[in-house]
Write a protein that holds these residues in place. Structure first.
Motif, PDB file in Angstrom:
ATOM      1  N   ALA A 628      79.717 -62.908  -1.157  1.00  0.00           N
ATOM      2  CA  ALA A 628      78.659 -62.009  -1.612  1.00  0.00           C
ATOM      3  C   ALA A 628      78.695 -61.850  -3.130  1.00  0.00           C
ATOM      4  CB  ALA A 628      78.813 -60.647  -0.929  1.00  0.00           C
ATOM      5  N   LEU A 629      79.892 -61.803  -3.676  1.00  0.00           N
ATOM      6  CA  LEU A 629      80.016 -61.651  -5.122  1.00  0.00           C
ATOM      7  C   LEU A 629      79.553 -62.907  -5.860  1.00  0.00           C
ATOM      8  CD1 LEU A 629      83.426 -59.761  -5.208  1.00  0.00           C
ATOM      9  CD2 LEU A 629      81.231 -58.867  -6.005  1.00  0.00           C
ATOM     10  N   ALA A 646      74.557 -70.776 -12.197  1.00  0.00           N
ATOM     11  CA  ALA A 646      74.101 -70.020 -11.027  1.00  0.00           C
ATOM     12  C   ALA A 646      74.138 -70.891  -9.783  1.00  0.00           C
ATOM     13  CB  ALA A 646      72.687 -69.485 -11.269  1.00  0.00           C
ATOM     14  N   GLN A 647      73.703 -72.161  -9.916  1.00  0.00           N
ATOM     15  CA  GLN A 647      73.704 -73.057  -8.760  1.00  0.00           C
ATOM     16  C   GLN A 647      75.117 -73.326  -8.265  1.00  0.00           C
ATOM     17  OE1 GLN A 647      71.044 -73.949  -7.116  1.00  0.00           O
ATOM     18  NE2 GLN A 647      72.323 -75.024  -5.612  1.00  0.00           N
ATOM     19  N   LEU A 648      76.069 -73.462  -9.204  1.00  0.00           N
ATOM     20  CA  LEU A 648      77.471 -73.672  -8.802  1.00  0.00           C
ATOM     21  C   LEU A 648      77.989 -72.496  -7.969  1.00  0.00           C
ATOM     22  CD1 LEU A 648      78.991 -75.179 -12.088  1.00  0.00           C
ATOM     23  CD2 LEU A 648      78.660 -76.339  -9.888  1.00  0.00           C
ATOM     24  N   HIS A 649      77.662 -71.279  -8.414  1.00  0.00           N
ATOM     25  CA  HIS A 649      78.136 -70.108  -7.682  1.00  0.00           C
ATOM     26  C   HIS A 649      77.456 -69.991  -6.313  1.00  0.00           C
ATOM     27  CE1 HIS A 649      79.697 -68.838 -11.660  1.00  0.00           C
ATOM     28  NE2 HIS A 649      80.599 -68.200 -10.922  1.00  0.00           N
ATOM     29  N   ARG A 650      76.181 -70.394  -6.225  1.00  0.00           N
ATOM     30  CA  ARG A 650      75.514 -70.351  -4.920  1.00  0.00           C
ATOM     31  C   ARG A 650      76.142 -71.358  -3.959  1.00  0.00           C
ATOM     32  NH1 ARG A 650      70.705 -69.201  -7.894  1.00  0.00           N
ATOM     33  NH2 ARG A 650      70.012 -67.079  -7.340  1.00  0.00           N
ATOM     34  N   GLY A 651      76.506 -72.506  -4.481  1.00  0.00           N
ATOM     35  CA  GLY A 651      77.180 -73.489  -3.636  1.00  0.00           C
ATOM     36  C   GLY A 651      78.516 -72.965  -3.131  1.00  0.00           C
ATOM     37  N   ALA A 652      79.257 -72.281  -4.020  1.00  0.00           N
ATOM     38  CA  ALA A 652      80.531 -71.694  -3.594  1.00  0.00           C
ATOM     39  C   ALA A 652      80.315 -70.634  -2.524  1.00  0.00           C
ATOM     40  CB  ALA A 652      81.246 -71.094  -4.804  1.00  0.00           C
ATOM     41  N   ALA A 653      79.257 -69.832  -2.689  1.00  0.00           N
ATOM     42  CA  ALA A 653      78.953 -68.800  -1.691  1.00  0.00           C
ATOM     43  C   ALA A 653      78.607 -69.429  -0.349  1.00  0.00           C
ATOM     44  CB  ALA A 653      77.797 -67.927  -2.178  1.00  0.00           C
ATOM     45  N   GLU A 654      77.835 -70.520  -0.393  1.00  0.00           N
ATOM     46  CA  GLU A 654      77.452 -71.190   0.850  1.00  0.00           C
ATOM     47  C   GLU A 654      78.684 -71.702   1.584  1.00  0.00           C
ATOM     48  OE1 GLU A 654      74.801 -75.030   2.335  1.00  0.00           O
ATOM     49  OE2 GLU A 654      74.796 -74.401   0.239  1.00  0.00           O
ATOM     50  N   ARG A 655      79.621 -72.292   0.840  1.00  0.00           N
ATOM     51  CA  ARG A 655      80.829 -72.801   1.479  1.00  0.00           C
ATOM     52  C   ARG A 655      81.670 -71.681   2.075  1.00  0.00           C
ATOM     53  NH1 ARG A 655      80.586 -75.944  -3.172  1.00  0.00           N
ATOM     54  NH2 ARG A 655      82.128 -74.616  -4.229  1.00  0.00           N
ATOM     55  N   MET A 656      81.734 -70.535   1.403  1.00  0.00           N
ATOM     56  CA  MET A 656      82.590 -69.442   1.863  1.00  0.00           C
ATOM     57  C   MET A 656      81.975 -68.694   3.040  1.00  0.00           C
ATOM     58  SD  MET A 656      84.454 -67.939  -1.470  1.00  0.00           S
ATOM     59  CE  MET A 656      85.834 -67.577  -0.434  1.00  0.00           C
ATOM     60  N   PRO A 661      72.013 -70.787   1.723  1.00  0.00           N
ATOM     61  CA  PRO A 661      71.876 -69.897   0.566  1.00  0.00           C
ATOM     62  C   PRO A 661      70.731 -68.931   0.714  1.00  0.00           C
ATOM     63  CG  PRO A 661      72.273 -72.151  -0.163  1.00  0.00           C
ATOM     64  CD  PRO A 661      72.075 -72.212   1.320  1.00  0.00           C
ATOM     65  N   GLY A 662      69.633 -69.394   1.297  1.00  0.00           N
ATOM     66  CA  GLY A 662      68.496 -68.499   1.459  1.00  0.00           C
ATOM     67  C   GLY A 662      68.846 -67.304   2.311  1.00  0.00           C
ATOM     68  N   ASP A 663      69.644 -67.554   3.383  1.00  0.00           N
ATOM     69  CA  ASP A 663      70.045 -66.443   4.248  1.00  0.00           C
ATOM     70  C   ASP A 663      70.932 -65.472   3.502  1.00  0.00           C
ATOM     71  OD1 ASP A 663      68.658 -67.651   6.279  1.00  0.00           O
ATOM     72  OD2 ASP A 663      70.416 -68.676   7.116  1.00  0.00           O
ATOM     73  N   CYS A 664      71.822 -66.008   2.679  1.00  0.00           N
ATOM     74  CA  CYS A 664      72.711 -65.142   1.923  1.00  0.00           C
ATOM     75  C   CYS A 664      71.920 -64.305   0.928  1.00  0.00           C
ATOM     76  CB  CYS A 664      73.752 -65.974   1.190  1.00  0.00           C
ATOM     77  SG  CYS A 664      74.802 -66.948   2.294  1.00  0.00           S
ATOM     78  N   ASP A 665      70.922 -64.940   0.277  1.00  0.00           N
ATOM     79  CA  ASP A 665      70.116 -64.195  -0.683  1.00  0.00           C
ATOM     80  C   ASP A 665      69.404 -63.055   0.002  1.00  0.00           C
ATOM     81  OD1 ASP A 665      70.871 -65.837  -2.685  1.00  0.00           O
ATOM     82  OD2 ASP A 665      69.141 -67.176  -2.548  1.00  0.00           O
ATOM     83  N   ALA A 666      68.892 -63.338   1.214  1.00  0.00           N
ATOM     84  CA  ALA A 666      68.170 -62.292   1.931  1.00  0.00           C
ATOM     85  C   ALA A 666      69.089 -61.146   2.271  1.00  0.00           C
ATOM     86  CB  ALA A 666      67.541 -62.869   3.208  1.00  0.00           C
ATOM     87  N   ALA A 667      70.324 -61.487   2.617  1.00  0.00           N
ATOM     88  CA  ALA A 667      71.255 -60.428   3.001  1.00  0.00           C
ATOM     89  C   ALA A 667      71.592 -59.533   1.830  1.00  0.00           C
ATOM     90  CB  ALA A 667      72.535 -61.046   3.572  1.00  0.00           C
ATOM     91  N   GLU A 668      71.521 -60.107   0.608  1.00  0.00           N
ATOM     92  CA  GLU A 668      71.914 -59.333  -0.560  1.00  0.00           C
ATOM     93  C   GLU A 668      70.732 -58.729  -1.308  1.00  0.00           C
ATOM     94  OE1 GLU A 668      75.125 -58.670  -1.982  1.00  0.00           O
ATOM     95  OE2 GLU A 668      75.496 -59.083   0.111  1.00  0.00           O
ATOM     96  N   ILE A 676      78.770 -54.112   1.810  1.00  0.00           N
ATOM     97  CA  ILE A 676      80.090 -54.543   1.359  1.00  0.00           C
ATOM     98  C   ILE A 676      81.122 -53.445   1.577  1.00  0.00           C
ATOM     99  CG2 ILE A 676      81.416 -55.226  -0.661  1.00  0.00           C
ATOM    100  CD1 ILE A 676      78.976 -56.616  -1.720  1.00  0.00           C
ATOM    101  N   GLU A 677      80.761 -52.241   1.242  1.00  0.00           N
ATOM    102  CA  GLU A 677      81.692 -51.117   1.384  1.00  0.00           C
ATOM    103  C   GLU A 677      81.678 -50.638   2.825  1.00  0.00           C
ATOM    104  OE1 GLU A 677      84.338 -48.128  -0.084  1.00  0.00           O
ATOM    105  OE2 GLU A 677      83.500 -49.872  -1.055  1.00  0.00           O
TER     106      GLU A 677
END
Length: 694
Positions: A628-629, A646-656, A661-668, A676-677
């Motif tokens: 998420a971070l 930014a693209q590098l960090h999105r790729g890292a988020a996708e792997r983790m 990525p689109g789903d992760c963006d929607a969640a955030e 998160i808390e």
């Protein structure tokens, strides 16, 4: 076609044996009932479409075979209703009507529809009608005490059929003609007697058998008892039994046969039979009978099987040995306890039964905690009969006995003289349900139990327990969207906590009041109440809670758009988690601080804070938070004009996160701190009246 069985906390109606080769007689009644299904109703005759399900009513005294007739009718017409058969018992064995809300909830559960805990009757019955609106289902509503019980459950579609069983007409339901039952015809009654007594004595003396049928007035329950009495006495003649019944005291045929069967029992068995009237919901297992009578479990099991052979009990179709007291015999057993047993003896029997239930629930919960040496030792100290071989066996027992356990809790609270045992029982019941089913799945039952806890606490003037019950109920209200109702409960819990000088309840109530205001969008009051709770925690130097409450205050300020105050609160939370050595909490607080800095337009500062949060999340080994971070870092870098990073960090988020990525963006995308808390420990299942030994 599915055949769905619903237990309403009374007798479990899955125990039925009336099949095509077992049902006897009632040819005329069945023909009339089947014809009544096809009969045009008053609405049809007047040119209007029938707005509701057709209701067939089978009326008769308990023991007349009314339920067996209803089951046979359902068997014959069930293939017309492809969406299944739903069964519910509307009266407890002691004659208490089952609340409509409880029946509707269990019918919805059988239909796999959500049943929000604590939902009012009107909402549940409306949901039931909606669930059945596009179905072609058959409802069997057994032992209805009043018309309102049936009327509230009727589907708003003529495609469904309701078969109701009652002691008489259900005035208030339109267009219903009762099928009133008398005795069986002589041929069918003799056949029923032969099945239970054996065919030899019936064949050699058919006139005596017909005479016995006449004495029993063709009543199926009386004939089953008579057959059981003869089967237990191979040398007794049918004529002798008929003679004894004719010479007996006044009463109904059923009461005379029952009295004869009862007096023929050995004294210990007769005592067990009487005490079965105390079994909650009329449901008995060997442990219940053993505790009531003070006998061994194996001995009680054997006695219960003997009662089944005599027609005094029905065996329930269940993976575990279970039995039910026939509803027609319950008043007779109750009358015997009133004349044969002293009140103190009955109270002692109830106490033994509740104590046994508490110990079984303790064992049921403890088998899930065998990683603890202390728990293992406690389990080994229990008698073998109270231990479960594995968690699966304990979960199965809890699921099967759930109606009886809930009935035990209701009966214990209603008794009023065993409140200490009742509180222990409810505490262990809640813990066992949470351990095996989880808080979410058990929530409707937990709501009912916490309501009972509140009743006892108010009756006994126990403010600390009142506060705990109100907090638990409020938490469940919040989860089902009844935030305003929850707010009222939390304020009442605060008053009770102060009255009982309970700092834990007081602090929890303040925080919960703040959370309710936050949910309702009143951010100023939310921040104020979180501040009051923080002051309570600071006065007691509860540093972990202090750090969390700084975050709750920051959350309220964030929603209100007061980003300066929000940043101060989140920095205080960061400092608190760091002092407490809470690596995960430290990382989450930094994450929220970075979010607020981003909202405030301080992108460079947000980027630095977010990078620091990633480092702490890595130390905490929290992959979800890291992912998420990384997404938040990507968004910030985009705004700062660095799309490659930014693209590098999105790729890292996708792997983790293992997501697109689109789903992760929607969640955030929503500024929700709770993504998160984690929520503070609500202790939603806590009943603080339990002793430490439990």
């Amino acid at each position: 076609m599915t055949d769905q069985v619903v237990d309403t906390g009374g007798v479990q109606v899955s125990a039925r044996t009336s099949g095509a080769n077992q049902f006897l007689g009632r040819t005329r009644e069945l023909k009339e009932l089947r014809a009544d299904i096809e009969r045009a109703g008053l609405d049809t005759l007047s040119g209007r479409k029938a707005p509701r399900a057709r209701v067939l009513l089978i009326a008769g005294r308990p023991g007349s075979g009314r339920t067996a007739l209803a089951e046979e009718l359902v068997r014959q017409v069930a293939d017309r209703y492809p969406d299944g058969v739903l069964r519910a018992r509307l009266t407890d064995p002691d004659g208490t009507p089952v609340p409509v809300e409880r029946t509707a909830r269990l019918l919805l559960t059988a239909l796999d529809r959500p049943t929000p805990p604590g939902a009012p009757e009107d909402d549940l019955t409306a949901a039931l009608r909606e669930a059945l609106a596009d179905r072609r289902a058959l409802l069997l509503l057994d032992d209805a005490a009043e018309a309102d019980q049936v009327d509230a459950l009727l589907p708003d579609t003529p495609e469904c059929l309701a078969v109701a069983v009652s002691g008489g007409p259900l005035t208030g339901i339109s267009d219903v003609r009762p099928c009133t039952l008398g005795g069986l015809d002589t041929k069918s009654a003799v056949e029923l007697l032969s099945r239970h007594a054996g065919s030899v004595r019936i064949t050699v003396d058919p006139r005596a058998a017909e005479g016995l049928v006449e004495v029993c007035q063709g009543q199926p329950a009386a004939l089953r008892l008579a057959g059981g009495w003869l089967a237990a006495r191979p040398k007794s003649a049918v004529a002798d039994l008929a003679k004894q019944l004719r010479a007996g005291e006044e009463g109904t045929p059923l009461s005379r046969v029952f009295r004869l069967a009862y007096t023929g029992l050995p004294a210990p068995a007769a005592r067990i039979l009487r005490l079965l009237s105390l079994a909650p919901g009329g449901l008995i297992d060997p442990h219940t009978a053993s505790a009531l009578a003070g006998s061994s479990v194996d001995g009680a099991h054997t006695t219960l099987d003997d009662f089944v052979a005599l027609g005094l009990l029905h065996a329930v179709d269940s993976p575990l040995p279970q039995y039910e007291v026939p509803a027609c015999l319950h008043p007779l057993l109750t009358a015997l306890t009133e004349t044969q047993d002293r009140p103190a003896e009955l109270q002692l029997a109830r106490a033994r039964m509740l104590e046994r239930t508490v110990r079984l629930l303790q064992s049921c919960r403890a088998i899930t905690e065998t990683d603890s040496p202390e728990t293992r030792q406690k389990l080994l100290g229990m008698p073998r009969a109270l231990r479960f071989p594995n968690p699966r066996a304990a979960a199965d027992w809890l699921s099967i006995r759930r109606p009886a356990l809930l009935a035990s809790a209701r009966a214990a609270v209603a008794d009023g003289e065993l409140d200490t045992l009742a509180r222990r029982l409810m505490s262990q019941l809640v813990r066992a349900m949470v351990a095996h089913f989880g808080t979410k799945a058990a929530a409707p039952d937990l709501y009912d139990v916490h309501t009972l806890v509140l009743d006892v606490a108010q009756r006994r003037n126990l403010p600390r327990e009142q506060a705990a019950a109100l907090l638990n109920l409020g938490d469940l209200d919040v989860r089902t969207g009844r935030t305003r109702e929850a707010l009222v409960r939390f304020r009442a819990a605060l008053d009770a906590g102060r009255e009982g000088s309970d700092p834990y309840a007081t602090g929890r109530a303040m925080e919960s009041v703040g959370g309710a205001h936050l949910e309702l969008g009143d951010y100023d009051r939310a921040a104020d109440w979180f501040g009051r709770a923080l002051a309570e925690r600071q006065a007691r130097a509860e540093r972990v809670d202090e750090a969390r409450l700084h975050g709750r205050i920051g959350e309220a300020h964030t929603y209100a758009g007061r980003y300066g105050e929000a940043q101060r609160s989140w920095r205080a939370a960061v400092a608190g988690h760091r002092k407490n050595g809470d690596v995960g909490g430290h990382a989450r607080a930094l994450s929220e601080l970075a979010r607020v800095q981003e909202y405030a337009g301080r992108l460079a500062e947000s980027l630095r804070t977010c990078q620091e949060a990633v480092d702490w999340a890595r130390r905490a080994e929290d992959a979800r938070l890291q992912g998420a971070l990384y997404l938040r870092l990507a968004d910030t870098l985009d705004r700062l004009g660095d799309p490659a990073a930014a693209q590098l960090h999105r790729g890292a988020a996708e792997r983790m996160l293992g997501e697109e990525p689109g789903d992760c963006d929607a969640a955030e995308s929503e500024p929700r701190q709770d993504a998160i808390e984690p929520e503070p420990d609500s202790n939603a299942c806590e009943i603080r009246s339990a002793s430490k030994e439990d």
